[in-house]
Design a protein around this motif. Sequence first.
Motif, PDB file in Angstrom:
ATOM      1  N   PHE A   1      47.157  28.546  44.406  1.00 47.56           N
ATOM      2  CA  PHE A   1      46.286  29.265  43.485  1.00 47.56           C
ATOM      3  C   PHE A   1      45.331  30.196  44.236  1.00 47.56           C
ATOM      4  O   PHE A   1      45.066  31.317  43.802  1.00 47.56           O
ATOM      5  N   LEU A   2      44.806  29.718  45.357  1.00 43.91           N
ATOM      6  CA  LEU A   2      43.761  30.466  46.059  1.00 43.91           C
ATOM      7  C   LEU A   2      44.263  31.798  46.602  1.00 43.91           C
ATOM      8  O   LEU A   2      43.578  32.824  46.475  1.00 43.91           O
ATOM      9  N   VAL A   3      45.446  31.821  47.201  1.00 51.29           N
ATOM     10  CA  VAL A   3      45.959  33.060  47.805  1.00 51.29           C
ATOM     11  C   VAL A   3      46.173  34.159  46.763  1.00 51.29           C
ATOM     12  O   VAL A   3      45.714  35.294  46.945  1.00 51.29           O
ATOM     13  N   PRO A   4      46.848  33.882  45.626  1.00 46.91           N
ATOM     14  CA  PRO A   4      46.959  34.939  44.603  1.00 46.91           C
ATOM     15  C   PRO A   4      45.603  35.387  44.066  1.00 46.91           C
ATOM     16  O   PRO A   4      45.409  36.580  43.792  1.00 46.91           O
ATOM     17  N   ILE A   5      44.660  34.466  43.916  1.00 45.91           N
ATOM     18  CA  ILE A   5      43.336  34.830  43.416  1.00 45.91           C
ATOM     19  C   ILE A   5      42.656  35.805  44.370  1.00 45.91           C
ATOM     20  O   ILE A   5      42.102  36.830  43.957  1.00 45.91           O
ATOM     21  N   VAL A   6      42.708  35.503  45.659  1.00 40.22           N
ATOM     22  CA  VAL A   6      42.100  36.392  46.652  1.00 40.22           C
ATOM     23  C   VAL A   6      42.791  37.755  46.644  1.00 40.22           C
ATOM     24  O   VAL A   6      42.138  38.805  46.682  1.00 40.22           O
ATOM     25  N   GLY A   7      44.122  37.745  46.571  1.00 32.43           N
ATOM     26  CA  GLY A   7      44.852  39.014  46.550  1.00 32.43           C
ATOM     27  C   GLY A   7      44.522  39.854  45.342  1.00 32.43           C
ATOM     28  O   GLY A   7      44.294  41.075  45.458  1.00 32.43           O
ATOM     29  N   ILE A   8      44.477  39.242  44.177  1.00 33.09           N
ATOM     30  CA  ILE A   8      44.155  39.979  42.952  1.00 33.09           C
ATOM     31  C   ILE A   8      42.730  40.506  43.006  1.00 33.09           C
ATOM     32  O   ILE A   8      42.461  41.658  42.635  1.00 33.09           O
ATOM     33  N   SER A   9      41.795  39.698  43.490  1.00 36.64           N
ATOM     34  CA  SER A   9      40.393  40.121  43.569  1.00 36.64           C
ATOM     35  C   SER A   9      40.241  41.307  44.506  1.00 36.64           C
ATOM     36  O   SER A   9      39.527  42.278  44.202  1.00 36.64           O
ATOM     37  N   ARG A  10      40.893  41.257  45.653  1.00 36.58           N
ATOM     38  CA  ARG A  10      40.812  42.372  46.607  1.00 36.58           C
ATOM     39  C   ARG A  10      41.420  43.637  46.011  1.00 36.58           C
ATOM     40  O   ARG A  10      40.905  44.740  46.214  1.00 36.58           O
ATOM     41  N   TRP A  11      42.517  43.478  45.279  1.00 38.26           N
ATOM     42  CA  TRP A  11      43.144  44.650  44.669  1.00 38.26           C
ATOM     43  C   TRP A  11      42.203  45.288  43.649  1.00 38.26           C
ATOM     44  O   TRP A  11      42.050  46.510  43.605  1.00 38.26           O
ATOM     45  N   HIS A  12      41.582  44.460  42.826  1.00 35.62           N
ATOM     46  CA  HIS A  12      40.654  44.990  41.827  1.00 35.62           C
ATOM     47  C   HIS A  12      39.498  45.729  42.491  1.00 35.62           C
ATOM     48  O   HIS A  12      39.092  46.809  42.046  1.00 35.62           O
ATOM     49  N   LEU A  13      38.961  45.168  43.556  1.00 31.74           N
ATOM     50  CA  LEU A  13      37.844  45.802  44.233  1.00 31.74           C
ATOM     51  C   LEU A  13      38.258  47.121  44.868  1.00 31.74           C
ATOM     52  O   LEU A  13      37.536  48.114  44.807  1.00 31.74           O
ATOM     53  N   SER A  14      39.444  47.138  45.475  1.00 30.40           N
ATOM     54  CA  SER A  14      39.882  48.367  46.135  1.00 30.40           C
ATOM     55  C   SER A  14      40.214  49.467  45.143  1.00 30.40           C
ATOM     56  O   SER A  14      40.059  50.653  45.429  1.00 30.40           O
ATOM     57  N   GLN A  15      40.653  49.097  43.934  1.00 31.05           N
ATOM     58  CA  GLN A  15      41.005  50.083  42.923  1.00 31.05           C
ATOM     59  C   GLN A  15      39.834  50.439  42.024  1.00 31.05           C
ATOM     60  O   GLN A  15      39.913  51.378  41.235  1.00 31.05           O
ATOM     61  N   GLY A  16      38.765  49.678  42.139  1.00 27.26           N
ATOM     62  CA  GLY A  16      37.600  49.950  41.302  1.00 27.26           C
ATOM     63  C   GLY A  16      37.830  49.680  39.833  1.00 27.26           C
ATOM     64  O   GLY A  16      37.290  50.361  38.970  1.00 27.26           O
ATOM     65  N   VAL A  17      38.672  48.691  39.520  1.00 30.11           N
ATOM     66  CA  VAL A  17      38.962  48.377  38.126  1.00 30.11           C
ATOM     67  C   VAL A  17      37.768  47.664  37.504  1.00 30.11           C
ATOM     68  O   VAL A  17      37.333  46.630  37.986  1.00 30.11           O
ATOM     69  N   GLY A  18      37.226  48.218  36.421  1.00 32.68           N
ATOM     70  CA  GLY A  18      36.009  47.684  35.825  1.00 32.68           C
ATOM     71  C   GLY A  18      36.261  46.722  34.696  1.00 32.68           C
ATOM     72  O   GLY A  18      35.886  46.983  33.551  1.00 32.68           O
ATOM     73  N   TYR A  19      36.911  45.606  34.940  1.00 30.01           N
ATOM     74  CA  TYR A  19      37.115  44.638  33.874  1.00 30.01           C
ATOM     75  C   TYR A  19      35.809  43.895  33.606  1.00 30.01           C
ATOM     76  O   TYR A  19      34.879  43.904  34.412  1.00 30.01           O
ATOM     77  N   ASP A  20      35.743  43.220  32.498  1.00 29.35           N
ATOM     78  CA  ASP A  20      34.527  42.550  32.082  1.00 29.35           C
ATOM     79  C   ASP A  20      34.324  41.292  32.921  1.00 29.35           C
ATOM     80  O   ASP A  20      34.893  40.243  32.648  1.00 29.35           O
ATOM     81  N   GLN A  21      33.493  41.420  33.942  1.00 31.52           N
ATOM     82  CA  GLN A  21      33.307  40.316  34.877  1.00 31.52           C
ATOM     83  C   GLN A  21      32.629  39.118  34.214  1.00 31.52           C
ATOM     84  O   GLN A  21      32.942  37.966  34.516  1.00 31.52           O
ATOM     85  N   LYS A  22      31.697  39.400  33.313  1.00 31.37           N
ATOM     86  CA  LYS A  22      31.003  38.291  32.662  1.00 31.37           C
ATOM     87  C   LYS A  22      31.959  37.457  31.824  1.00 31.37           C
ATOM     88  O   LYS A  22      31.941  36.221  31.893  1.00 31.37           O
ATOM     89  N   ALA A  23      32.820  38.107  31.057  1.00 31.47           N
ATOM     90  CA  ALA A  23      33.798  37.378  30.252  1.00 31.47           C
ATOM     91  C   ALA A  23      34.751  36.601  31.149  1.00 31.47           C
ATOM     92  O   ALA A  23      35.124  35.461  30.842  1.00 31.47           O
ATOM     93  N   PHE A  24      35.137  37.209  32.262  1.00 34.37           N
ATOM     94  CA  PHE A  24      36.034  36.541  33.200  1.00 34.37           C
ATOM     95  C   PHE A  24      35.391  35.285  33.777  1.00 34.37           C
ATOM     96  O   PHE A  24      36.003  34.201  33.794  1.00 34.37           O
TER      97      PHE A  24
END
Length: 326
Positions: free
Chosen positions: A59-82
């Motif tokens: 679980f941890l490795v995909p989570i880290v990968g997805i988080s890094r991708w979001h940060l690098s792409q600047g995707v503004g999803y609703d962090q509070k809801a997440f």
Amino acid sequence: TMDSSQKSNTRVEMGLIIAVLASVVIPVVLTLATVRVPPSELPADNPTPFGYTVSLLLFLVPIVGISRWHLSQGVGYDQKAFLWTAGIMAGIGTVLDIGFAYLFFVFPNQAATLGLRIPAWDFTTMSWVGDYIPVEEFGFYILGAIFMVAAYLWAEQNWLSDFTRDDYHEAAERHPKLIELSGTATVIWAVVFAAGLVYGLTVGGRIPGYFIFIMTAASAPALLLIRGVKPFVNWHAMAFAFFGLLLLSIIWEASLAIPYGWWGYRPDEMMGLYIHGWSNLPVEAVFVWLLGVWDAVLIYEFLRVFLRMKVEPKHRFLGAPAGTGG
């Protein structure tokens, strides 16, 4: 022939596929590396040293990968809801463990963990049982909850973004009734509940406590939210998240955790319907895989709309009175 931009996009997409595969394959390889003997040669003193601990990387490795991708792409999803969704799902799992782990689960292979355990509540004696739940169980529920939401978000906002609605603010202004019991879902739930209860009583010869718990506590979010939230769900992304969790669960629980005793289920609390090809995994475990994704996605989409609505909180839940504005 492809121009330079098409070639660049192709390389990006191929790289993305490789990254997704690597995020699963690498932790699987590391987890399998903890296995010292095949299940056919059990018992052994320590067949999977720290196997449960290392397996949390699934679980941890995909989570880290997805988080890094979001940060690098600047995707503004609703962090509070997440964050709220991950917290709610992790909280449900924590309550299940502390309150019901002793009733439903066993953790026979202590060598597969760090050896740190906390007490669990015993409803039989109405007292605490010390050193029962491995701390890895809490890592499982926290990381599992984050993984389900993160996988849904990644698919929804990238690969399957064409199926995502882009008018959340406008929809929220119309003040939908977000909490409303679904008649269709309730009928399906009642049929499944009755069938499981009858099977447990007649074939299994017992009251299926774990099944009842799943069909009440774990099913409640889906029953209450599906009617009001379904217009906002990206169903293609939800399917992606479900099949991702299904893949990890088959590798992890069916192939490793059950055969090697990382955890198990008390037969007296199960329905009595087992998947023999997966080391007699009770069918209730598969219910948890399915309901976990449903709950995580519906709670997330509920919060994403809820936080955008400009009316009193009670109207966010049940809809605004006729004639009110945003």
